[in-house]
Design a protein around this motif. Structure first.
Motif, short mmCIF file in Angstrom:
data_model
loop_
_atom_site.label_atom_id
_atom_site.label_comp_id
_atom_site.label_asym_id
_atom_site.label_seq_id
_atom_site.Cartn_x
_atom_site.Cartn_y
_atom_site.Cartn_z
N LEU A 91 0.82 -1.20 0.00
CA LEU A 91 0.00 0.00 0.00
C LEU A 91 0.86 1.26 0.00
N ARG A 92 2.04 1.18 0.59
CA ARG A 92 2.93 2.36 0.66
C ARG A 92 3.73 2.57 -0.62
N GLU A 93 3.73 1.59 -1.52
CA GLU A 93 4.50 1.71 -2.76
C GLU A 93 3.77 2.61 -3.75
N ASP A 94 4.20 3.86 -3.84
CA ASP A 94 3.51 4.81 -4.72
C ASP A 94 3.48 4.33 -6.17
N GLU A 95 4.57 3.71 -6.60
CA GLU A 95 4.67 3.28 -8.00
C GLU A 95 3.60 2.25 -8.34
N LEU A 96 3.21 1.45 -7.35
CA LEU A 96 2.22 0.40 -7.58
C LEU A 96 0.87 0.98 -7.98
N TRP A 97 0.58 2.18 -7.53
CA TRP A 97 -0.75 2.76 -7.72
C TRP A 97 -0.78 3.82 -8.82
N ARG A 98 0.25 3.85 -9.65
CA ARG A 98 0.26 4.76 -10.79
C ARG A 98 -0.23 4.01 -12.03
N PHE A 99 -1.51 4.01 -12.21
CA PHE A 99 -2.10 3.32 -13.36
C PHE A 99 -3.19 4.21 -13.96
N GLU A 100 -3.63 3.85 -15.14
CA GLU A 100 -4.69 4.57 -15.83
C GLU A 100 -6.00 3.82 -15.65
N SER A 101 -6.98 4.47 -15.05
CA SER A 101 -8.28 3.83 -14.84
C SER A 101 -8.90 3.47 -16.19
N ALA A 102 -9.69 2.39 -16.20
CA ALA A 102 -10.30 1.91 -17.45
C ALA A 102 -11.65 1.28 -17.15
N VAL A 103 -12.41 1.03 -18.21
CA VAL A 103 -13.66 0.29 -18.08
C VAL A 103 -13.33 -1.15 -17.69
N VAL A 104 -13.93 -1.64 -16.64
CA VAL A 104 -13.63 -2.99 -16.16
C VAL A 104 -14.92 -3.76 -15.89
N LEU A 105 -14.81 -5.08 -15.91
CA LEU A 105 -15.93 -5.94 -15.54
C LEU A 105 -16.15 -5.95 -14.03
N GLY A 106 -15.10 -5.66 -13.30
CA GLY A 106 -15.20 -5.65 -11.84
C GLY A 106 -14.90 -6.99 -11.21
N GLY A 107 -14.22 -7.87 -11.95
CA GLY A 107 -13.80 -9.12 -11.36
C GLY A 107 -14.26 -10.36 -12.09
N GLY A 108 -14.51 -10.25 -13.38
CA GLY A 108 -14.86 -11.44 -14.15
C GLY A 108 -13.70 -12.42 -14.24
N THR A 109 -14.00 -13.67 -14.55
CA THR A 109 -12.97 -14.69 -14.68
C THR A 109 -13.07 -15.34 -16.06
N SER A 110 -12.22 -16.34 -16.30
CA SER A 110 -12.27 -17.04 -17.58
C SER A 110 -13.62 -17.74 -17.77
N SER A 111 -14.30 -18.07 -16.69
CA SER A 111 -15.61 -18.74 -16.80
C SER A 111 -16.71 -17.76 -17.20
N SER A 112 -16.38 -16.45 -17.30
CA SER A 112 -17.33 -15.46 -17.80
C SER A 112 -17.18 -15.26 -19.30
N ILE A 113 -16.19 -15.92 -19.91
CA ILE A 113 -15.86 -15.70 -21.32
C ILE A 113 -16.21 -16.95 -22.12
#
Length: 458
Positions: free
Chosen positions: A181-203
């Protein structure tokens, strides 16, 4: 009790008043028991799926599924290389909510059975990349959840606080997660449209004439939102053999800027599912769920012992700088701090070799002393000697010290430290000052060695 297919078929008339059902069959969707589902054949020739929530707890999930599918307009669907279910009709609310959607053909693969290599795994990775490439405006326009990287990080912090409050998370895991949680670099990402947790069984997949699989459709859109793309890849913790190929397919199909720590966040989210399960059981007062979560967490802490979510050399550099800051100014003034552009620093390398020669010479001297029995408690056969009782504040067996690490300070039960070697000079004595200066120089050399030569991680 689960509703029968005939009961589900009867509910279709409420959602589609002017449509009749000619045939009905059971449908298993790997939905974790959230919905009662059936496949129905309508009198207009269409095949559809009817769903009702299995309990009040999952009624909101079915409502979210309907809302998400309606947000995917024909223009949005045209951007996707696969089909998405369409809402044909719905009615009711709560546990009586009925949702009827089109049926998509294809087969699914559970994460645990997803094979490695070309084919299935890269195809699934490419499908997820296509979802993440959708314009975020489709989610904002319909009022669906939108989370920035900062909000995602704050949500993770709140989950950790809640899990920590149960006093059932192993210390090693909590330290591991707090460090991530303290690693700033870990949280530098670009937000995107997501399923919110789908898996291979959703495909859904199908094979073409050359037996090459391709994605025909994606199910389970109830978590549609804008957030961290890594959340849709956390399931790969359950498919370790295929993970590399899924990520390769995801990267090859994506047109977004590279996310260097995507895999690390996906791994963190997978681990935090156990914490989420613990919090759920704790809040619900369900002892069996809590016990199950604790067992999973204890197994996890053993599996990741000594590992970090983000493993790089930045901590080593911080440690080196901290050591250099402790060096007296007189020593720093004589040190060469110029930047080196070669692959290695010759002067730093010579310091490293000099330190190694000093250590070997000292070890050889101690070995000779042991052989001559010059030291009390020496044992030439084992290469160790016993620390005199006077150096320990507690009575009992003395601690054998390994010859290989003889220059180390050994900390004992009472807090007293003892170092093998000659007695220190008195304060104010020139020899004492020389010892302090040599200690500082040795710390500086150690910092330079870790930073500029060895590159070892902490």
């Amino acid at each position: 009790m689960a509703r029968s297919p005939l009961t589900l078929a009867a509910s279709v008339t409420a959602a589609l008043p002017r449509i009749g059902v000619t045939r009905v069959g059971a449908l298993t969707e790997n939905g974790a028991g959230r919905f009662d589902s059936a496949i129905v054949h309508l009198d207009d020739g269409r095949t559809a799926v009817v769903r009702l929530p299995s309990s009040e707890e999952f009624a909101s999930d079915l409502a979210a599924e309907s809302r998400a599918l309606l947000a995917l307009t024909p223009g949005v669907r045209a951007l996707l290389p696969f089909a998405v279910p369409e809402v044909l009709g719905e009615s009711g609310s709560g546990t009586d909510r009925v949702l009827v959607t089109t049926h998509l053909d294809g087969y699914r693969i559970d994460p645990a059975h997803l094979p490695k290599g070309p084919g299935y795994a890269p195809a699934i990775g490419g499908a997820l990349a296509a979802i993440h490439a959708l314009p975020v405006s489709i989610v904002r326009t319909d009022g669906l959840p939108v989370r920035s990287p900062e909000q995602v990080r704050d949500d993770t912090a709140r989950l950790l606080d809640r899990a920590d409050g149960t006093d059932r998370v192993p210390d090693g895991l909590m330290l591991r997660w707090r460090r991530a949680l303290r690693e700033d670099e870990l949280w530098r990402f670009e937000s995107a449209v997501v399923l919110g947790g789908g898996t291979s069984s959703s495909i859904l997949l199908e094979d073409d004439d050359d037996d090459i699989p391709h994605v025909t459709g994606v199910l389970d859109w109830s978590g549609l939102s804008v957030g961290d793309p890594a959340v849709d890849l956390r399931w790969l913790a359950s498919a370790p053999l295929a993970a590399d190929d899924v990520f390769d397919g995801y990267t090859a199909a994506g047109d977004r800027s590279p996310d260097a720590l995507l895999r690390e966040r996906a791994r963190l989210y997978a681990e935090l599912e156990f914490a989420r399960w613990l919090v759920h059981g704790h809040d619900a007062g369900d002892a069996s769920v809590v016990a199950d979560a604790v067992a999973l967490l204890e197994a996890l802490v053993e599996g990741v012992r000594g590992d970090h979510i983000v493993a790089d050399t930045r901590t080593d550099i911080d440690d080196a700088l901290a050591l250099v800051e402790k060096v007296p100014p007189a020593v720093i003034a004589t040190a060469d701090t110029s930047m080196q552009t070669d692959a290695y620093d010759p002067e730093a390398l010579s310091l490293y070799l000099s330190a190694e020669r000093d250590r070997e010479a000292a070890a050889a001297g101690l070995a000779a002393a042991l052989a001559d029995d010059d030291l009390p408690g020496a044992n030439a056969d084992t290469g160790t000697f016993d620390l005199p009782p006077a150096l320990s504040e507690e009575p009992g067996p003395t601690a054998p010290i390994d010859l290989e690490g003889w220059t180390r300070t050994e900390s004992h039960s009472g807090g007293a430290d003892a170092t093998v070697g000659t007695a220190p000079a008195a304060a104010g004595d020139p020899a004492h000052d020389e010892d302090d200066e040599e200690d500082a120089a040795r710390a500086s050399r150690a910092a330079l060695r870790r930073w500029g030569v060895t590159g070892e991680s902490s």
